[in-house]
Design an enzyme around this catalytic site. Structure first.
Site, PDB file in Angstrom:
ATOM      1  N   GLU A  40       0.838  -1.205   0.000  1.00 52.62           N
ATOM      2  CA  GLU A  40       0.000   0.000   0.000  1.00 52.62           C
ATOM      3  C   GLU A  40       0.870   1.250   0.000  1.00 52.62           C
ATOM      4  O   GLU A  40       1.964   1.261   0.561  1.00 52.62           O
ATOM      5  CB  GLU A  40      -0.981  -0.005   1.190  1.00 52.62           C
ATOM      6  CG  GLU A  40      -0.364  -0.304   2.536  1.00 52.62           C
ATOM      7  CD  GLU A  40      -0.051   0.932   3.346  1.00 52.62           C
ATOM      8  OE1 GLU A  40      -0.012   2.034   2.759  1.00 52.62           O
ATOM      9  OE2 GLU A  40       0.171   0.793   4.572  1.00 52.62           O
ATOM     10  N   ARG A  65       0.774  -2.547  12.325  1.00 55.19           N
ATOM     11  CA  ARG A  65       0.035  -3.457  11.443  1.00 55.19           C
ATOM     12  C   ARG A  65      -0.390  -2.750  10.159  1.00 55.19           C
ATOM     13  O   ARG A  65      -1.498  -2.928   9.662  1.00 55.19           O
ATOM     14  CB  ARG A  65      -1.173  -4.073  12.174  1.00 55.19           C
ATOM     15  CG  ARG A  65      -0.797  -4.772  13.468  1.00 55.19           C
ATOM     16  CD  ARG A  65      -1.969  -5.423  14.148  1.00 55.19           C
ATOM     17  NE  ARG A  65      -2.304  -6.699  13.523  1.00 55.19           N
ATOM     18  CZ  ARG A  65      -1.728  -7.860  13.825  1.00 55.19           C
ATOM     19  NH1 ARG A  65      -0.775  -7.900  14.746  1.00 55.19           N
ATOM     20  NH2 ARG A  65      -2.090  -8.970  13.226  1.00 55.19           N
ATOM     21  N   CYS A  70       7.408  -1.620  -1.779  1.00 55.59           N
ATOM     22  CA  CYS A  70       8.295  -2.764  -1.964  1.00 55.59           C
ATOM     23  C   CYS A  70       9.520  -2.704  -1.060  1.00 55.59           C
ATOM     24  O   CYS A  70       9.945  -3.716  -0.508  1.00 55.59           O
ATOM     25  CB  CYS A  70       8.702  -2.878  -3.420  1.00 55.59           C
ATOM     26  SG  CYS A  70       9.660  -1.455  -4.032  1.00 55.59           S
ATOM     27  N   HIS A 110      12.513  -0.415  -7.158  1.00 56.01           N
ATOM     28  CA  HIS A 110      11.999  -1.703  -6.700  1.00 56.01           C
ATOM     29  C   HIS A 110      13.109  -2.444  -5.978  1.00 56.01           C
ATOM     30  O   HIS A 110      14.296  -2.281  -6.281  1.00 56.01           O
ATOM     31  CB  HIS A 110      11.474  -2.546  -7.862  1.00 56.01           C
ATOM     32  CG  HIS A 110      10.705  -3.749  -7.416  1.00 56.01           C
ATOM     33  ND1 HIS A 110       9.682  -3.683  -6.504  1.00 56.01           N
ATOM     34  CD2 HIS A 110      10.830  -5.071  -7.726  1.00 56.01           C
ATOM     35  CE1 HIS A 110       9.186  -4.884  -6.292  1.00 56.01           C
ATOM     36  NE2 HIS A 110       9.872  -5.751  -7.016  1.00 56.01           N
ATOM     37  N   ASP A 124      10.027 -12.000  -3.498  1.00 56.57           N
ATOM     38  CA  ASP A 124       9.494 -10.642  -3.618  1.00 56.57           C
ATOM     39  C   ASP A 124       8.112 -10.613  -2.974  1.00 56.57           C
ATOM     40  O   ASP A 124       7.158 -11.177  -3.516  1.00 56.57           O
ATOM     41  CB  ASP A 124       9.404 -10.246  -5.092  1.00 56.57           C
ATOM     42  CG  ASP A 124       8.997  -8.794  -5.307  1.00 56.57           C
ATOM     43  OD1 ASP A 124       8.701  -8.107  -4.314  1.00 56.57           O
ATOM     44  OD2 ASP A 124       8.976  -8.358  -6.474  1.00 56.57           O
TER      45      ASP A 124
END
Length: 264
Positions: A40, A65, A70, A110, A124
């Site tokens: 997110e 939480r 990435c 990334h 990943d």
């Protein structure tokens, strides 16, 4: 290696502690992480710069939480794997497809993990189209996965590309990266308006048979490789409830999001 509360992390993802750092344990941990901790970009939507320091990532993913991008998700998973005895290397690269079309993403935009067992594997947990199982680096041809067919392709300059169901999703450089290498990219993505997706909300979580994705206010569900539903959540109360029920994140209000009618 950063010391973390392993039991708290395992509880967060609903995983059982492996008896040893082996392939079966890696598969179990990878799947549980993807099904419990969402990808997110709320911080980018709010123009907040995420911290990738180990203690901040643990606090965000485990204590609060939340999910993350990435860099945060794979960095947090790296800490867990190392604490459990796995040999892990952080790698960086760029995204090459946004779900709709090919493009050249940012360098170090990334991050993935290389895990050494009997073979070298790519893991990943921070990408919407990532495989549920680790990918063998030395395997040639398509590797079957619950999320489709994946192939690791070596480029002439020594990088690797991941091809998913015929689509090249990312390119990764094979030399190790440090966390600091991603700090400038995080700042740039959070603050620069010209970045693709700047100010937009992306969220995704893996389900038993597929994934549920959010792009701004568009909620899309996939199962067995097919899109099964997609709708725009125009009502704020419904958006907040669906977001909390789906991703486990309670929002006080809906962020100011661009108008979108198609999901990814």
């Amino acid at each position: 290696m950063t010391t973390i509360d392993v039991d708290a992390y395992l509880e967060r993802i609903g995983a059982t502690r492996p008896e040893r750092p082996d392939y079966a344990g890696l598969c179990h941990l990878t799947e549980r992480h993807m099904m419990a901790v969402p990808f997110e970009t709320l911080d980018f939507t709010l123009r907040e710069i995420p911290s990738i320091k180990d203690e901040d990532v643990f606090e965000k993913l485990v204590t609060r939480r939340r999910g993350g991008g990435c860099g945060e998700l794979n960095s947090g998973f790296r800490m867990l794997l190392e604490a459990l005895g796995y040999r892990v290397t952080l790698l960086g690269g760029r995204v090459l497809h946004n779900g709709k079309e090919s493009f050249n993403g940012l360098y170090n935009g990334h991050a993935v993990l290389r895990v050494e067992l009997d073979h070298s594997y790519i893991v990943d947990v921070g990408f919407r189209w990532c495989p549920r199982k680790p990918l063998r680096l030395d395997a040639r041809g398509v590797q079957a996965d619950p999320h489709g067919g994946y192939e690791i392709v070596y480029t002439p300059d020594g990088d690797i590309e991941m091809v998913h169901d015929g689509v090249t999703r990312w390119r990764i450089e094979m030399h190790p990266r440090a966390l600091d290498d991603f700090a400038a990219t995080m700042w740039f993505c959070a603050t620069f308006p010209g970045v693709p997706g700047a100010g937009q909300l992306w969220a995704s979580i893996v389900t038993e048979h597929g994934r549920i994705s959010m792009f701004n206010r568009v909620l899309t569900e996939y199962a067995n490789g097919e899109r099964v539903s997609s709708r725009v959540l125009t009502d704020d109360a419904e958006f907040l409830k669906v977001f909390e029920d789906t991703y486990g994140i309670k929002l006080e209000k809906v962020p100011d999001l661009p108008v979108s009618t198609e999901g990814v």
